[in-house]
Scaffold this active site. Structure first.
Site, PDB file in Angstrom:
ATOM      1  N   LYS A 105     -21.878  38.943  46.803  1.00 47.68           N
ATOM      2  CA  LYS A 105     -22.582  39.382  48.173  1.00 47.68           C
ATOM      3  C   LYS A 105     -23.888  39.880  47.963  1.00 47.68           C
ATOM      4  O   LYS A 105     -24.095  40.583  46.988  1.00 47.68           O
ATOM      5  CB  LYS A 105     -21.907  40.072  49.274  1.00 47.68           C
ATOM      6  CG  LYS A 105     -22.097  39.826  50.594  1.00 47.68           C
ATOM      7  CD  LYS A 105     -21.694  38.384  51.455  1.00 47.68           C
ATOM      8  CE  LYS A 105     -21.651  38.294  52.562  1.00 47.68           C
ATOM      9  NZ  LYS A 105     -20.728  37.495  53.121  1.00 47.68           N
TER      10      LYS A 105
HETATM   11  N1  GLU Z   1     -21.751  33.961  54.417  1.00 47.51           N
HETATM   12  C1  GLU Z   1     -20.466  33.229  54.657  1.00 47.51           C
HETATM   13  C2  GLU Z   1     -19.177  34.036  54.325  1.00 47.51           C
HETATM   14  O1  GLU Z   1     -19.024  35.218  54.563  1.00 47.51           O
HETATM   15  C3  GLU Z   1     -20.417  32.026  53.425  1.00 47.51           C
HETATM   16  C4  GLU Z   1     -20.401  32.313  51.984  1.00 47.51           C
HETATM   17  C5  GLU Z   1     -20.807  30.943  51.340  1.00 47.51           C
HETATM   18  O2  GLU Z   1     -20.675  29.981  51.740  1.00 47.51           O
HETATM   19  O3  GLU Z   1     -20.974  31.196  49.904  1.00 47.51           O
HETATM   20  O4  GLU Z   1     -18.158  33.562  53.977  1.00 47.51           O
END
Ligand code: GLU
Length: 421
Positions: free
Chosen positions: A111
């Site tokens: 993240k």
């Molecule tokens: N931000 C989204 C989540 O928290 C998508 C993450 C992604 O597609 O890599 O799942």
């Protein structure tokens, strides 16, 4: 204390570790694996300058965290928010590890985040910030290494800038370095709607399990961004009554229901859901406690805590957001017979279609929306069924069940690979 004050006082990283510890105890995980999986593998902090429109220079702080890479490259979004912290990004990265494992896609968890309120910046400033942040984290990202995606306050345009910046660095076009891109750059059909679509598939499965008729259900949605607004639209299309929605400016309520499509048009014009004709303004905290059947938290962490969990009336709580419920609140909800579809399962549709996008990019072969949604449906239904089975068999709530499935998969991958050197 106001919901926002309580939310800010709870550390999401402590919540994530507490949730993990609970599952590890249920699984009787070895002390060594416990120690490994409890911490992120890498944490990068960057401070970087951006030239603002008035000619001055601002320095911003951002993070990219990779929690676990045993099952594949790191995967996870990048958020822009004034309250981003390293501990928040660590929690979100750990949640990504479990999320990818629970739906069985071959990624680890990562993240990113930048401390910024992008609503206060011009589009050019946001582009400058994005390109410089992409450069700073380029020591970590790559199609085989770590693949960002949109999250809170970032979107397909943000991904286009990151993809372009990365491609300029390596000297060739690398679409698979990010997902959630615009379709002309190698984005996937259905990715924009995927988080909400996946959540709705799990709500349909939950309703089936609980014997609820969705056409008779009243739904409240907290958050009107990509996940919340589209979830409201899709639930409305299912025949449910949308009785409340909110955004960061406030919430609106109408017990007889309203059309979320018209609210979206209103919000685009007025930059707020508040004031939508025929509705009464309420607070975000009141929205959570409304008399309704399905509650969809689709905003930020720590919204349902020990302070308000006892007042939640919804039968189903579908976590389109990451981390909206604390462990103490989980216990209260479970005791009160509320059915929580946990975040790592409920909102996994986003990363699932991200995985489909990555596969399509690497294959240079693109799928129809029908094919994407059929495959997404199969993934979500299977993950829901396995989680429900585990929950009934082990007599644990749905979150602990999802964690048990996910943690076991990551633990198996980690231990079969062995400890290097
Ligand atoms: N931000 C989204 C989540 O928290 C998508 C993450 C992604 O597609 O890599 O799942």
């Amino acid at each position: 204390m106001a919901t926002e004050t309580i939310a800010a006082s709870i550390n999401p990283w402590h919540v994530a570790q507490q949730q993990f510890d609970l599952a590890a105890t249920h699984l009787d995980l070895s002390p060594g694996l416990r120690k490994v999986l409890r911490e992120p593998k890498r944490e990068l902090t960057v401070h970087f300058p951006v030239k603002m429109d008035d000619g001055t220079v601002e320095v911003f702080t951002g993070y990219r965290v990779q929690h676990n890479l045993s099952r594949g490259p790191a995967k996870g979004g990048i958020r822009y928010h004034q309250d981003v912290s390293l501990d928040e990004v660590k929690a979100l990265a750990m949640w990504m590890t479990w999320k990818c494992a629970v739906v069985g896609i071959p990624f680890g968890g990562g993240k990113g985040g930048v401390i910024v309120d992008p609503k206060k910046l011009s589009l050019r400033e946001v582009e400058g910030l994005t390109r410089r942040f992409a450069t700073e984290i380029s020591i970590l990202i790559g199609p085989e290494r770590d693949i960002p995606a949109p999250d809170v306050n970032t979107n397909s345009q943000t991904m286009a800038w990151i993809m372009d910046t990365y491609s300029m660095h390596v000297g060739y076009t690398a679409p698979a370095v990010v997902t959630g891109k615009p379709i002309p750059l190698g984005g996937s059909e259905g990715r924009n709607e995927a988080t909400a679509q996946g959540a709705v598939y799990t709500i349909i499965d939950a309703a089936h399990h609980l014997g609820m008729d969705l056409t008779k259900c009243r739904v409240a949605v907290q958050g009107f961004g990509n996940a919340g607004a589209i979830a409201a639209q899709l639930m409305f299309a299912q025949g449910s009554k949308i009785i409340a929605v909110s955004d960061s400016t406030g919430a609106i309520h109408r017990p007889e229901g309203f059309d979320p499509n018209s609210v979206l048009v209103w919000k685009q014009k007025h930059h707020s859901v508040v004031g939508f004709p025929g509705t009464r303004e309420i607070s975000n905290a009141e929205l959570l406690e409304l008399d309704c059947d399905v509650l969809i938290p689709a905003a930020l962490e720590n919204q349902i805590t020990a302070a308000n969990a006892g007042k939640i009336q919804a039968r189903v709580i579908a976590e389109a957001a990451n981390g909206p419920t604390t462990p103490e609140a989980d216990e209260i909800l479970y005791k009160n017979g509320r059915f929580v579809i946990p975040d790592i399962l409920c909102n996994a549709g986003g990363v699932t279609v991200s995985y489909f996008e990555w596969v399509q990019d690497l294959d240079r072969d693109f799928w129809t929306i029908e094919h994407v949604n059929e495959k997404l449906h199969a993934v979500m239904t299977k993950a829901f069924a396995s989680t429900l089975d585990m929950s009934l068999k082990e007599r644990v709530n749905m979150r602990t069940a999802a964690y048990m499935l996910a943690v076991q998969r990551v633990a198996d991958a980690t231990s079969v690979r062995g400890l290097y050197p």
